[in-house]
Design an enzyme around this catalytic site. Sequence first.
Site, mmCIF file in Angstrom:
data_model
loop_
_atom_site.group_PDB
_atom_site.id
_atom_site.type_symbol
_atom_site.label_atom_id
_atom_site.label_comp_id
_atom_site.label_asym_id
_atom_site.label_seq_id
_atom_site.Cartn_x
_atom_site.Cartn_y
_atom_site.Cartn_z
ATOM 1 C CD GLU A 268 -2.843 1.258 0.207
ATOM 2 O OE1 GLU A 268 -3.712 0.394 0.155
ATOM 3 O OE2 GLU A 268 -2.744 2.176 -0.628
ATOM 4 C CG ASP A 272 -0.861 4.800 -1.055
ATOM 5 O OD1 ASP A 272 -1.461 4.217 -1.974
ATOM 6 O OD2 ASP A 272 -1.236 4.759 0.139
ATOM 7 C CB SER A 469 -5.018 1.524 -2.833
ATOM 8 O OG SER A 469 -5.621 1.167 -1.639
ATOM 9 C CG ASP A 514 -19.581 10.652 -18.430
ATOM 10 O OD1 ASP A 514 -19.502 10.132 -17.298
ATOM 11 O OD2 ASP A 514 -20.656 10.989 -18.954
ATOM 12 C CB VAL A 515 -16.317 6.318 -16.188
ATOM 13 C CG1 VAL A 515 -16.295 4.801 -16.106
ATOM 14 C CG2 VAL A 515 -14.899 6.886 -16.252
ATOM 15 N N GLY A 536 -25.501 -3.064 -6.265
ATOM 16 C CA GLY A 536 -25.046 -1.679 -6.171
ATOM 17 C C GLY A 536 -25.595 -0.817 -7.300
ATOM 18 N N GLY A 542 -22.621 11.428 -17.125
ATOM 19 C CA GLY A 542 -22.561 12.423 -16.052
ATOM 20 C C GLY A 542 -22.085 11.783 -14.761
ATOM 21 C CG ASP A 544 -21.277 6.946 -12.506
ATOM 22 O OD1 ASP A 544 -20.445 6.445 -11.731
ATOM 23 O OD2 ASP A 544 -21.017 7.183 -13.715
#
Length: 561
Positions: A268, A272, A469, A514-515, A536, A542, A544
């Site tokens: 991690e 990072d 992460s 946009d995804v 989910g 736009g 989400d």
Amino acid sequence: MKVSVLVVLLLVSVALADRVFIESNEPRVVPKGWRVSASQVISQSQEEEQRQIIFLLKQRNVDVVEKMFWEVSDPNSPKYGEHLTLEQLAELVSPSEETINTVQNFLASYGIVDTKTVVTKDFLYATVPVRILKEMFAINFKLYEHSSGAQFYASMGPYSLPEEVAKCVDFVSFLLGVPDVESPSTASERQSKTRSTDITPDVIRARYNCSNVVATSSKNSHAVAEFQGQSYSPSDLSDFFSKYVTNSNDDTVDQVIGSNNPDKPGIEASLDIQYLMGVAPNVTTWFYGMKQFNFYEDLTNWLGELNNETDAPWVHSVSYGSQGNYPTQTYMTRSDTEYQKLGLRGLSIIYASGDSGAECSRRCSILYPSYPATSTYVTAIGATRFLSGNSGAEGSVLAFKSGGGFSTWNAVPSYQASATAAYLDQNIEFPPPDTFNSSNRANPDFGALGAEHFQVVVDGKTTAVGGTSASAPTFAAIVTMLNDLRLSSGKSTLGFLNTLFYQIAENTPGAFFDVVDGNNKNGCPGNACGTNYIDGYLCAPGWDPVTGYGTPNYGVLATAV
Ligand SMILES: *[C@@H]1O[C@H](CO)[C@@H](O)[C@H](O)[C@H]1NC(C)=O
Ligand SMILES: *[C@@H]1O[C@H](CO)[C@@H](O)[C@H](O)[C@H]1NC(C)=O
Ligand SMILES: *[C@@H]1O[C@H](CO)[C@@H](O)[C@H](O)[C@H]1NC(C)=O
Ligand SMILES: *[C@@H]1O[C@H](CO)[C@@H](O)[C@H](O)[C@H]1NC(C)=O
């Protein structure tokens, strides 16, 4: 004779003083893996063990802080960018003399006189033996045992203070609970077997339209915050730079705050620091290693530390959080004020949205986004992948599910109201209406690549990992490069991002990619809810609750900040 009678009377009056529970009148839940030791024998040395606790003292002008936070963060306000220095903030919020004295006198009445504070004076640190903690807070300690063999002499509360002291305190940190037991980083579970679609700083910079950009402002700075004992290795960082960072050899962390064990690098922390520095090189970088106790207490300590640094870095990437397992409401409310204070100083706080989709609380009846990502006063980042190869359009990640969704407790802020309303208005499938609160804040705010192909050097070896992460430091690096433009032209830093960035997303075509492909359904590893899991959310045009407004296009954002 008279004197001793007086003393007795005083003691009686202290003992009889009304006590008030702090945070909650319920004991804490014992975390998974821990139980009361069957053979508990408490030694004298355990009773005398010194524990450092933090009193979060009641602040002045909390409402003014919030008002000023919105003003300096709102691009339409004449006060936009008029951030406060830490000293100015201290003048505004530091607790009254009376508040400070009441708590210090209370400590002194137990013989505790050595305390430490921070510039804003609203975090008071004291070191107290367990024997005295019991009396001060009217709590019991028991010996707890972890399945790994670890033991800890702990109290689960509830804790209380005499009424007049309780009035001066929001809550007390490092008092209850057990330490986190080090476990392997979750990112390691997502190591990739294929190497065909390697993600490197160059790939990210090409996608986000900043290939030839190098930060040049000497005032610029950024940081990662690490918890749970995560460390990085300077030699891994150096290897990473020689392998993957083609436009800079500035591979040195400028300051380590807290602890770092270079001989035991974790996935991690390595991910990072390598991606924050690799995507936005040539910037002053700090590393916070906050391992002391457990995540939420260490997070409080990190906030305290930031209130003691006049030159704290401008951008902070934090790839930690918890889905469903929230701290108390008191903790979250005070923390919100803390995030407002950081925004008021011009700092940007960026959290990963979590890797367990929309639900992972094991309660299986309601959707729980990750905290602190769900706070109104931070920026939360979800994870994407390339739809094919390592360039071009992105969808939400598949190898795991990106965290996101509507908060269970905080109302939608005005910067986000039209975004969530537009989403809820779409003619698409949603989770059952009684599983989320559509009038609340939702996260993530934006997305960035996070698929499991990030090349990271850990302990001399390159591995491929992913997670939100990976997305958080990637997004943070883009923010650092945008800050660089502003700092270089004598402007303020961006500070709290969401107010400005939501406006840009709504008004500047192409500022975010946009995804629209993907979802964060059924993201619980091991499927803890069996067939009862709640679905989910879907990605949509736009904003989400899977990837927010999408991923950053630096070239276009540069024209809008
Ligand atoms: C805050 O900084 C001052 C000055 O460096 C130091 O004396 C003090 O101990 C620090 N406070 C804490 C809580 O570490
Ligand atoms: C790196 O940043 C410094 C300021 O901190 C600047 O003077 C220098 O030109 C930058 N290096 C490059 C290669 O742009
Ligand atoms: C939704 O959250 C708001 C707080 O923003 C709360 O007042 C309201 O009661 C919640 N609604 C439901 C149905 O839980
Ligand atoms: C990249 O940014 C430039 C502005 O610097 C812009 O003209 C161009 O359209 C952007 N590229 C893409 C693919 O959006």
